[in-house]
Design a protein around this motif. Sequence first.
Motif, PDB file in Angstrom:
ATOM      1  N   LEU A  90      71.782  13.718  49.850  1.00  0.00           N
ATOM      2  CA  LEU A  90      71.598  15.151  49.581  1.00  0.00           C
ATOM      3  C   LEU A  90      71.478  15.418  48.090  1.00  0.00           C
ATOM      4  O   LEU A  90      70.584  16.139  47.640  1.00  0.00           O
ATOM      5  N   GLU A  91      72.390  14.869  47.324  1.00  0.00           N
ATOM      6  CA  GLU A  91      72.479  15.183  45.906  1.00  0.00           C
ATOM      7  C   GLU A  91      71.380  14.520  45.084  1.00  0.00           C
ATOM      8  O   GLU A  91      70.931  15.071  44.084  1.00  0.00           O
ATOM      9  N   ASP A  92      70.962  13.357  45.502  1.00  0.00           N
ATOM     10  CA  ASP A  92      69.943  12.619  44.744  1.00  0.00           C
ATOM     11  C   ASP A  92      68.975  11.975  45.724  1.00  0.00           C
ATOM     12  O   ASP A  92      69.056  10.777  46.008  1.00  0.00           O
ATOM     13  N   PRO A  93      68.034  12.759  46.289  1.00  0.00           N
ATOM     14  CA  PRO A  93      67.148  12.254  47.352  1.00  0.00           C
ATOM     15  C   PRO A  93      66.328  11.031  46.942  1.00  0.00           C
ATOM     16  O   PRO A  93      65.893  10.270  47.802  1.00  0.00           O
ATOM     17  N   ASP A  94      66.126  10.846  45.631  1.00  0.00           N
ATOM     18  CA  ASP A  94      65.286   9.733  45.178  1.00  0.00           C
ATOM     19  C   ASP A  94      66.106   8.547  44.677  1.00  0.00           C
ATOM     20  O   ASP A  94      65.560   7.629  44.074  1.00  0.00           O
ATOM     21  N   PHE A  95      67.432   8.572  44.919  1.00  0.00           N
ATOM     22  CA  PHE A  95      68.266   7.458  44.466  1.00  0.00           C
ATOM     23  C   PHE A  95      67.839   6.163  45.148  1.00  0.00           C
ATOM     24  O   PHE A  95      67.741   5.110  44.520  1.00  0.00           O
ATOM     25  N   TYR A  96      67.579   6.247  46.469  1.00  0.00           N
ATOM     26  CA  TYR A  96      67.096   5.097  47.229  1.00  0.00           C
ATOM     27  C   TYR A  96      65.605   5.247  47.480  1.00  0.00           C
ATOM     28  O   TYR A  96      65.095   6.368  47.645  1.00  0.00           O
ATOM     29  N   THR A  97      64.905   4.110  47.548  1.00  0.00           N
ATOM     30  CA  THR A  97      63.452   4.166  47.718  1.00  0.00           C
ATOM     31  C   THR A  97      63.032   4.559  49.126  1.00  0.00           C
ATOM     32  O   THR A  97      61.961   5.105  49.330  1.00  0.00           O
ATOM     33  N   LYS A  98      63.876   4.242  50.117  1.00  0.00           N
ATOM     34  CA  LYS A  98      63.552   4.488  51.535  1.00  0.00           C
ATOM     35  C   LYS A  98      62.287   3.736  51.943  1.00  0.00           C
ATOM     36  O   LYS A  98      61.506   4.202  52.766  1.00  0.00           O
ATOM     37  N   THR A  99      62.062   2.567  51.354  1.00  0.00           N
ATOM     38  CA  THR A  99      60.892   1.739  51.645  1.00  0.00           C
ATOM     39  C   THR A  99      61.344   0.342  52.050  1.00  0.00           C
ATOM     40  O   THR A  99      62.529   0.012  52.003  1.00  0.00           O
ATOM     41  N   GLU A 100      60.380  -0.496  52.427  1.00  0.00           N
ATOM     42  CA  GLU A 100      60.706  -1.852  52.863  1.00  0.00           C
ATOM     43  C   GLU A 100      60.986  -2.770  51.678  1.00  0.00           C
ATOM     44  O   GLU A 100      61.773  -3.697  51.781  1.00  0.00           O
ATOM     45  N   ASP A 101      60.340  -2.490  50.548  1.00  0.00           N
ATOM     46  CA  ASP A 101      60.502  -3.310  49.354  1.00  0.00           C
ATOM     47  C   ASP A 101      60.674  -2.398  48.144  1.00  0.00           C
ATOM     48  O   ASP A 101      60.344  -1.209  48.202  1.00  0.00           O
ATOM     49  N   PRO A 102      61.209  -2.916  47.025  1.00  0.00           N
ATOM     50  CA  PRO A 102      61.363  -2.091  45.825  1.00  0.00           C
ATOM     51  C   PRO A 102      60.051  -1.452  45.384  1.00  0.00           C
ATOM     52  O   PRO A 102      58.958  -1.988  45.647  1.00  0.00           O
ATOM     53  N   TRP A 161      66.767  -0.135  44.659  1.00  0.00           N
ATOM     54  CA  TRP A 161      67.764   0.052  45.719  1.00  0.00           C
ATOM     55  C   TRP A 161      67.129   0.733  46.914  1.00  0.00           C
ATOM     56  O   TRP A 161      66.561   1.820  46.801  1.00  0.00           O
ATOM     57  N   LEU A 162      67.204   0.099  48.068  1.00  0.00           N
ATOM     58  CA  LEU A 162      66.437   0.527  49.247  1.00  0.00           C
ATOM     59  C   LEU A 162      67.177   1.525  50.127  1.00  0.00           C
ATOM     60  O   LEU A 162      66.559   2.314  50.831  1.00  0.00           O
ATOM     61  N   GLY A 163      68.502   1.482  50.150  1.00  0.00           N
ATOM     62  CA  GLY A 163      69.249   2.375  51.028  1.00  0.00           C
ATOM     63  C   GLY A 163      69.139   1.968  52.485  1.00  0.00           C
ATOM     64  O   GLY A 163      68.714   0.852  52.828  1.00  0.00           O
ATOM     65  N   ALA A 164      69.517   2.881  53.372  1.00  0.00           N
ATOM     66  CA  ALA A 164      69.543   2.586  54.811  1.00  0.00           C
ATOM     67  C   ALA A 164      68.155   2.205  55.320  1.00  0.00           C
ATOM     68  O   ALA A 164      67.164   2.853  54.972  1.00  0.00           O
ATOM     69  N   ALA A 165      68.090   1.174  56.148  1.00  0.00           N
ATOM     70  CA  ALA A 165      66.821   0.770  56.752  1.00  0.00           C
ATOM     71  C   ALA A 165      66.363   1.835  57.739  1.00  0.00           C
ATOM     72  O   ALA A 165      67.115   2.207  58.640  1.00  0.00           O
ATOM     73  N   ASP A 166      65.131   2.344  57.569  1.00  0.00           N
ATOM     74  CA  ASP A 166      64.661   3.319  58.555  1.00  0.00           C
ATOM     75  C   ASP A 166      64.308   2.604  59.853  1.00  0.00           C
ATOM     76  O   ASP A 166      64.339   1.380  59.937  1.00  0.00           O
ATOM     77  N   ASP A 167      63.985   3.378  60.880  1.00  0.00           N
ATOM     78  CA  ASP A 167      63.825   2.786  62.209  1.00  0.00           C
ATOM     79  C   ASP A 167      62.583   1.919  62.321  1.00  0.00           C
ATOM     80  O   ASP A 167      62.530   1.009  63.153  1.00  0.00           O
ATOM     81  N   VAL A 168      61.557   2.155  61.494  1.00  0.00           N
ATOM     82  CA  VAL A 168      60.385   1.278  61.516  1.00  0.00           C
ATOM     83  C   VAL A 168      60.794  -0.114  61.047  1.00  0.00           C
ATOM     84  O   VAL A 168      60.464  -1.133  61.672  1.00  0.00           O
ATOM     85  N   ILE A 169      61.540  -0.157  59.940  1.00  0.00           N
ATOM     86  CA  ILE A 169      62.016  -1.450  59.432  1.00  0.00           C
ATOM     87  C   ILE A 169      62.992  -2.078  60.417  1.00  0.00           C
ATOM     88  O   ILE A 169      62.915  -3.270  60.728  1.00  0.00           O
TER      89      ILE A 169
END
Length: 734
Positions: free
Chosen positions: A110-122, A128-136
């Motif tokens: 919430l506070e920093d939406p861009d802290f994690y990439t939310k992608t498969e690779d950097p 820092w990738l953060g939680a693996a989304d459901d596609v990954i």
Amino acid sequence: MSKIIASAAIRGSHKIVDEAWAKYEEAVKKFGKDQEVAFPNTAYYLPIIYSILGLPVKKLGDCQEALEEARKLLPPVPDEHHWLPYLGPALDAGMATFFAEEVVEAIRYLEDPDFYTKTEDPVGDRIWLGAADDVIFRKRGVEFVDGTAPGFAAILGAPPSEETAVKIARELQEKNLYVFMHSDTDGRRMAEQLLHQDVQIGWSTRLVPFGPTTSSAIFAIGFACRVALAFGGIKPGDYLGNLLYNKDRTFAFVIAFGPVSDEWYANAAGAINWGFPTISDWDIPQILPTGICTYEHVVSNVPHEEIVQKAIEVRGLKVTVTKIDIPVSYGPAFEGERVRKDDLYLECGGGKTMAVELLLSREMHEVQDGKVEVVGPEMDEVSEGSRLPLAILVEVAGRSMQEDFEPIIERQFHHLINYAQGIMHVGQRNIMWLRVSKQAREKGFKFEHIGRILHAKLHQDFGSIIDKVQVTIYTEEDKVKEIMELAKQVYARRDARIEGMTDETEEIFYSCTLCQSFAPNHVCIITPERVGMCGAYNWLDGKASYEINPTGPNQPVPKGECIDPVLGQFKGINEYVYKNSRNKVERVSLYSLMVDPMTACGCFECIATMLPACNGIMIVNRDYLGMTPTGMKFTTMAGMVGGGQVTPGFLGVSKHYITSRKFLKAEGGLKRVVWMPKMLKEELKDKLLKRCEEEGMPDLLDKIADESVGTTEEEVLEFLKKVGHPALEMPPLV
């Protein structure tokens, strides 16, 4: 349990829970309790809290209940002068730690939406990738099903040197393990160490930088919880089922580098709940008796050169690694590596030169086992940046080898070559592309080693049907042209054989129960015209697999008497499915969405489901992340389809099956499809256009809506009326 460890874990847990409460109260003041919270594009809310408590955290205010449960679990810090039973309180403290840290990480999004990439690779400098989304998660989950990823190592901190970090990472990769990296040791982070040594990190190489803080460890534990929920049929709130499932089936462990803080002890205590032990290089107390974990719980003071092997031993993980005599590391973890332009030593194919690969079966006397020959320039005979033509010809012989097996075995070249570190292989047949990195060449890698890899791995993987393997690699243009012409003739003959197969011409279908370790009631039936829903196994693959391993997951199933040719129901199929679903599934329709549809595990490429108002069927692929006309995204629908459930109106399918003449034949087939994402239409365009011609409606593809038309059923219906889609004139679906 050690009083020192228990006391430290409980102290650390108190600190983490207090910090989480403070962050929560601050976030409520800033965002309000109705603010939505989630790990982006994940189906299981905050997965540890959801799996253990059954609490779906949808809004910020829901976090309060999770934190209250965490506080209830917190035991008092043990008195210095009294010895008590410590195991239970320490485990409770560890569980409280994970609840609190999951709230902390949700607030971070919430506070920093861009802290994690939310992608498969950097992405660039953001690692820092953060939680693996459901596609990954779904994509990588297949590897845990088929055994190519037997477990994962959760790393806390970093070794003292970058060289040691690389050595440990490579050893874990070579044993096919995923490496989840978190936290720091005196400011050192293992992910950053690897990058400084030019090591590729990300999901594609199994070196996953989840986050820089200790709290990011919940992404690793959450991944394990999601495996149990998605594939194991464990229900939310069944905490005991989730913990036991992971202890028995998800082979994970923690490796901690350097001094262990109270917060690290708290996280280690949490991991023990799941049966995941901790192995440390630091001199800390040990917990050697067995109990919650399969063997020891905490093992310490382990030298760096022994730490990986010790972790595997303590976890009870059985890893089989075949050593191949090549100068680079080798294993599935390197399959996702990319050799980029700046690191390129040599390339073949990819539109730059002629390239082809071919496997042929020969008579026994025509093959000299182990012979590897390079005809033309070797890698050490050309300069950096060279491009060469390439033909890889593999000739095999075996008493059980058949011509039908050739394309199945040939398709293994792609991943077998990619398993070599620093080697990139893309495509197959005569559109293949090979790149070799400067680092691989510096270590001495040559074309000869490709032959060594194929010889060793084909023997290992197909030993039941192959007795001899010989490899010839051509880099002279005239010779490559000869192999190319031969290959085109072989490809044409194979394609004609496969395309000519129909469900009516074969009396034997094949089962696939590969995913039953995660979905015990699921049985996939593969026919000539219906590829497995994962897209990875066709009828010939099932036949080859049975020849290779007669007791394996692919068994021949006589289809027997035809009960209903439109639904695709057969007596023999029903009997087999009933028995092998543990008497849970009585009937299966191979060609229907609405009547007794096939079960699914969770590895399907696409989901087909009905749109009642449109009297049609929509299809959505896993890679499409947007909303669909059902009002649900792929991840939500996946929860309704997977786990071996029978859900009329929802069906997991492969992309290839969409272009089959048997696709949902009972509901009208392709004419019934009214919506699919644009990316899927483009990917299957040529085959879909051919099928539209066969259906007598060459313009049908243009009448199928996509997200550019609308993502609500009302928008789709308006479009269908405008273009005159045939589904509107067909009998009602329900």
